[in-house]
Motif scaffolding. Structure first.
Motif, PDB file in Angstrom:
ATOM      1  N   VAL A  19       0.841  -1.207   0.000  1.00 51.99           N
ATOM      2  CA  VAL A  19       0.000   0.000   0.000  1.00 51.99           C
ATOM      3  C   VAL A  19       0.871   1.249   0.000  1.00 51.99           C
ATOM      4  CG1 VAL A  19      -1.648   1.340   1.375  1.00 51.99           C
ATOM      5  CG2 VAL A  19      -2.014  -1.098   1.037  1.00 51.99           C
ATOM      6  N   GLY A  20       1.930   1.256   0.765  1.00 57.13           N
ATOM      7  CA  GLY A  20       2.835   2.408   0.793  1.00 57.13           C
ATOM      8  C   GLY A  20       3.525   2.648  -0.540  1.00 57.13           C
ATOM      9  N   ALA A  21       3.821   1.576  -1.262  1.00 54.10           N
ATOM     10  CA  ALA A  21       4.475   1.713  -2.566  1.00 54.10           C
ATOM     11  C   ALA A  21       3.503   2.127  -3.659  1.00 54.10           C
ATOM     12  CB  ALA A  21       5.147   0.398  -2.941  1.00 54.10           C
ATOM     13  N   SER A  22       2.202   2.002  -3.430  1.00 52.93           N
ATOM     14  CA  SER A  22       1.230   2.340  -4.459  1.00 52.93           C
ATOM     15  C   SER A  22       0.686   3.763  -4.332  1.00 52.93           C
ATOM     16  CB  SER A  22       0.068   1.346  -4.436  1.00 52.93           C
ATOM     17  OG  SER A  22      -0.678   1.498  -3.251  1.00 52.93           O
ATOM     18  N   VAL A  23       1.006   4.470  -3.274  1.00 56.26           N
ATOM     19  CA  VAL A  23       0.503   5.825  -3.055  1.00 56.26           C
ATOM     20  C   VAL A  23       1.540   6.837  -3.532  1.00 56.26           C
ATOM     21  CG1 VAL A  23      -0.189   7.495  -1.284  1.00 56.26           C
ATOM     22  CG2 VAL A  23      -0.904   5.121  -1.094  1.00 56.26           C
ATOM     23  N   THR A  24       1.085   7.837  -4.275  1.00 57.80           N
ATOM     24  CA  THR A  24       1.949   8.935  -4.681  1.00 57.80           C
ATOM     25  C   THR A  24       1.232  10.251  -4.399  1.00 57.80           C
ATOM     26  OG1 THR A  24       3.213   9.895  -6.482  1.00 57.80           O
ATOM     27  CG2 THR A  24       1.161   8.851  -7.087  1.00 57.80           C
ATOM     28  N   GLU A  30       3.674  21.022  -9.002  1.00 57.29           N
ATOM     29  CA  GLU A  30       4.390  20.017  -9.776  1.00 57.29           C
ATOM     30  C   GLU A  30       3.426  19.127 -10.561  1.00 57.29           C
ATOM     31  OE1 GLU A  30       6.623  17.646  -7.029  1.00 57.29           O
ATOM     32  OE2 GLU A  30       4.880  16.576  -6.320  1.00 57.29           O
ATOM     33  N   TYR A  31       3.983  18.498 -11.574  1.00 58.07           N
ATOM     34  CA  TYR A  31       3.305  17.444 -12.320  1.00 58.07           C
ATOM     35  C   TYR A  31       3.936  16.121 -11.908  1.00 58.07           C
ATOM     36  CZ  TYR A  31       1.805  21.092 -15.619  1.00 58.07           C
ATOM     37  OH  TYR A  31       1.264  22.206 -16.186  1.00 58.07           O
ATOM     38  N   VAL A  40       5.874   6.802 -20.583  1.00 58.25           N
ATOM     39  CA  VAL A  40       4.921   7.626 -19.832  1.00 58.25           C
ATOM     40  C   VAL A  40       3.515   7.097 -20.078  1.00 58.25           C
ATOM     41  CG1 VAL A  40       3.964   9.922 -19.540  1.00 58.25           C
ATOM     42  CG2 VAL A  40       6.398   9.653 -19.930  1.00 58.25           C
ATOM     43  N   ASP A  41       2.847   6.693 -19.000  1.00 59.18           N
ATOM     44  CA  ASP A  41       1.502   6.141 -19.080  1.00 59.18           C
ATOM     45  C   ASP A  41       0.453   7.230 -18.899  1.00 59.18           C
ATOM     46  OD1 ASP A  41      -0.412   4.023 -19.247  1.00 59.18           O
ATOM     47  OD2 ASP A  41      -0.584   4.041 -17.060  1.00 59.18           O
ATOM     48  N   ARG A  42       0.678   8.104 -17.904  1.00 54.18           N
ATOM     49  CA  ARG A  42      -0.265   9.208 -17.654  1.00 54.18           C
ATOM     50  C   ARG A  42       0.457  10.316 -16.912  1.00 54.18           C
ATOM     51  NH1 ARG A  42      -1.457   5.085 -14.120  1.00 54.18           N
ATOM     52  NH2 ARG A  42      -1.687   5.653 -11.950  1.00 54.18           N
ATOM     53  N   VAL A  43      -0.156  11.503 -16.947  1.00 53.48           N
ATOM     54  CA  VAL A  43       0.385  12.679 -16.271  1.00 53.48           C
ATOM     55  C   VAL A  43      -0.669  13.160 -15.282  1.00 53.48           C
ATOM     56  CG1 VAL A  43       1.218  15.038 -16.542  1.00 53.48           C
ATOM     57  CG2 VAL A  43       1.739  13.330 -18.284  1.00 53.48           C
ATOM     58  N   GLN A  60       7.814  10.264 -11.545  1.00 52.01           N
ATOM     59  CA  GLN A  60       8.828  11.293 -11.714  1.00 52.01           C
ATOM     60  C   GLN A  60       8.128  12.635 -11.558  1.00 52.01           C
ATOM     61  OE1 GLN A  60      10.746  11.286 -15.515  1.00 52.01           O
ATOM     62  NE2 GLN A  60      12.177  12.885 -14.958  1.00 52.01           N
ATOM     63  N   SER A  61       8.734  13.568 -10.843  1.00 50.78           N
ATOM     64  CA  SER A  61       8.144  14.885 -10.614  1.00 50.78           C
ATOM     65  C   SER A  61       8.755  15.913 -11.555  1.00 50.78           C
ATOM     66  CB  SER A  61       8.389  15.333  -9.171  1.00 50.78           C
ATOM     67  OG  SER A  61       7.775  14.432  -8.291  1.00 50.78           O
ATOM     68  N   LEU A  62       7.896  16.785 -12.086  1.00 52.44           N
ATOM     69  CA  LEU A  62       8.336  17.908 -12.909  1.00 52.44           C
ATOM     70  C   LEU A  62       7.716  19.178 -12.358  1.00 52.44           C
ATOM     71  CD1 LEU A  62       7.841  16.484 -16.511  1.00 52.44           C
ATOM     72  CD2 LEU A  62       9.983  16.810 -15.306  1.00 52.44           C
ATOM     73  N   PRO A  63       8.482  20.249 -12.224  1.00 55.49           N
ATOM     74  CA  PRO A  63       7.906  21.489 -11.701  1.00 55.49           C
ATOM     75  C   PRO A  63       6.986  22.143 -12.723  1.00 55.49           C
ATOM     76  CG  PRO A  63      10.194  21.816 -12.290  1.00 55.49           C
ATOM     77  CD  PRO A  63       9.912  20.352 -12.451  1.00 55.49           C
TER      78      PRO A  63
END
Length: 90
Positions: A19-24, A30-31, A40-43, A60-63
């Motif tokens: 569960v911890g690995a599936s939460v973002t 940020e995006y 890339v599957d989704r943004v 991956q995070s993008l500002p």
């Protein structure tokens, strides 16, 4: 009886890790790119909590502040009176 308790404890620990690995978490500025096997599957552009498939998808995070602006190519005359084409982006 003791082996059963250890088995249940290991199962609960594995569930917590999954569960911890599936939460973002996406912040407001940020995006989040969700990649599945490197593609890339989704943004995710809205802030909040999202879910992904653990161990298959990565993030991956993008500002959001990074803005790209592509200027049109233009002719420029150099100091020695020759013409060259200048193409740039910011």
């Amino acid at each position: 009886m003791k082996g059963k308790k250890v088995g249940i404890l290991i199962g609960v620990a594995a569930a917590v890790v999954a569960v911890g690995a599936s939460v973002t978490v996406t912040q407001q500025n940020e995006y989040k790119l969700i990649r599945q096997f490197g593609k890339v599957d989704r943004v995710i552009s809205s802030s909040g909590i999202s879910f992904k498939i653990p161990f298959i998808e990565s993030t991956q995070s993008l500002p959001k502040e990074t803005l790209l602006y592509d200027l049109a190519a233009s002719d420029v005359i150099t100091k020695d009176k020759k013409t060259m084409i200048s193409d740039s982006y910011v």
